[in-house]
Motif scaffolding. Sequence first.
Motif, short mmCIF file in Angstrom:
data_model
loop_
_atom_site.label_atom_id
_atom_site.label_comp_id
_atom_site.label_asym_id
_atom_site.label_seq_id
_atom_site.Cartn_x
_atom_site.Cartn_y
_atom_site.Cartn_z
N VAL A 3 0.85 -1.19 0.00
CA VAL A 3 0.00 0.00 0.00
C VAL A 3 0.89 1.24 0.00
CG1 VAL A 3 -1.79 1.25 1.26
CG2 VAL A 3 -1.73 -1.25 1.37
N ARG A 4 0.56 2.19 -0.86
CA ARG A 4 1.25 3.48 -0.85
C ARG A 4 0.23 4.54 -0.49
NH1 ARG A 4 2.71 7.72 -5.24
NH2 ARG A 4 4.08 9.06 -4.03
N VAL A 5 0.54 5.34 0.52
CA VAL A 5 -0.33 6.42 0.95
C VAL A 5 0.41 7.73 0.75
CG1 VAL A 5 -1.61 7.41 2.89
CG2 VAL A 5 -1.45 4.93 2.66
N HIS A 6 -0.17 8.60 -0.05
CA HIS A 6 0.41 9.92 -0.30
C HIS A 6 -0.61 10.95 0.17
CE1 HIS A 6 2.07 13.08 -3.32
NE2 HIS A 6 2.47 13.31 -2.09
N VAL A 7 -0.23 11.70 1.19
CA VAL A 7 -1.10 12.72 1.77
C VAL A 7 -0.49 14.08 1.49
CG1 VAL A 7 -2.17 13.53 3.90
CG2 VAL A 7 -1.71 11.09 3.60
N TYR A 8 -1.31 14.99 1.00
CA TYR A 8 -0.76 16.31 0.69
C TYR A 8 -1.79 17.42 0.87
CZ TYR A 8 -2.78 15.31 -3.93
OH TYR A 8 -3.62 14.98 -4.96
N HIS A 9 -1.30 18.63 0.91
CA HIS A 9 -2.11 19.83 0.97
C HIS A 9 -1.99 20.51 -0.39
CE1 HIS A 9 -3.89 23.55 2.38
NE2 HIS A 9 -2.90 24.20 1.80
N GLN A 10 -3.14 20.78 -1.00
CA GLN A 10 -3.13 21.41 -2.32
C GLN A 10 -4.03 22.63 -2.31
OE1 GLN A 10 -3.87 18.86 -5.72
NE2 GLN A 10 -5.09 20.45 -6.65
N GLU A 11 -3.57 23.68 -2.92
CA GLU A 11 -4.38 24.88 -3.08
C GLU A 11 -3.94 25.60 -4.35
OE1 GLU A 11 -3.77 27.98 -0.11
OE2 GLU A 11 -1.84 27.08 0.38
N TRP A 12 -4.79 26.51 -4.81
CA TRP A 12 -4.48 27.29 -6.00
C TRP A 12 -4.10 28.70 -5.56
CZ3 TRP A 12 -4.13 25.26 -10.79
CH2 TRP A 12 -4.61 23.97 -10.95
N VAL A 13 -2.93 29.16 -6.00
CA VAL A 13 -2.45 30.49 -5.67
C VAL A 13 -2.13 31.21 -6.97
CG1 VAL A 13 -0.65 31.81 -4.48
CG2 VAL A 13 -1.50 29.67 -3.48
N ASP A 14 -2.78 32.32 -7.20
CA ASP A 14 -2.57 33.11 -8.41
C ASP A 14 -2.65 32.27 -9.68
OD1 ASP A 14 -2.20 35.44 -6.89
OD2 ASP A 14 -0.05 35.04 -6.67
N GLY A 15 -3.63 31.36 -9.72
CA GLY A 15 -3.87 30.55 -10.92
C GLY A 15 -2.96 29.35 -11.09
N SER A 16 -2.07 29.09 -10.13
CA SER A 16 -1.23 27.90 -10.27
C SER A 16 -1.39 27.00 -9.04
CB SER A 16 0.24 28.28 -10.44
OG SER A 16 0.73 28.91 -9.28
N GLU A 17 -1.24 25.72 -9.29
CA GLU A 17 -1.41 24.71 -8.25
C GLU A 17 -0.19 24.68 -7.33
OE1 GLU A 17 -2.66 20.08 -8.28
OE2 GLU A 17 -0.94 20.63 -9.52
N GLN A 18 -0.43 24.74 -6.04
CA GLN A 18 0.62 24.61 -5.04
C GLN A 18 0.34 23.33 -4.25
OE1 GLN A 18 3.16 27.00 -4.80
NE2 GLN A 18 2.19 27.78 -6.65
N ARG A 19 1.31 22.42 -4.21
CA ARG A 19 1.12 21.15 -3.53
C ARG A 19 2.27 20.91 -2.57
NH1 ARG A 19 -0.02 15.66 -6.86
NH2 ARG A 19 -1.85 16.88 -7.42
N GLU A 20 1.94 20.58 -1.33
CA GLU A 20 2.94 20.30 -0.30
C GLU A 20 2.66 18.93 0.31
OE1 GLU A 20 4.30 21.95 4.07
OE2 GLU A 20 3.13 23.24 2.77
N THR A 21 3.64 18.03 0.26
CA THR A 21 3.47 16.69 0.81
C THR A 21 3.46 16.73 2.32
OG1 THR A 21 4.51 15.64 -1.10
CG2 THR A 21 4.49 14.38 0.95
N VAL A 22 2.45 16.10 2.91
CA VAL A 22 2.34 15.97 4.35
C VAL A 22 2.99 14.65 4.76
CG1 VAL A 22 0.74 15.70 6.29
CG2 VAL A 22 0.24 17.35 4.48
#
Length: 65
Positions: A3-22
Amino acid sequence: STVRVHVYHQEWVDGSEQRETVEDQTFELRNGEVRTLEYPIATGANYVMIELDEAGGLKLFTKQP
């Protein structure tokens, strides 16, 4: 099953996707084995992606405040 679990926080800032791995982890889960993963609100986790081996199976219970 592997099993692979990838948890992240994603939001859109100024029209571009920002993703940070938790958290990003891979582990073996055998029949009948239980694994509990908790992500408090403070982590900012808003996406959880779960991947399994082709022949793997998983029962998933989620609880969200």
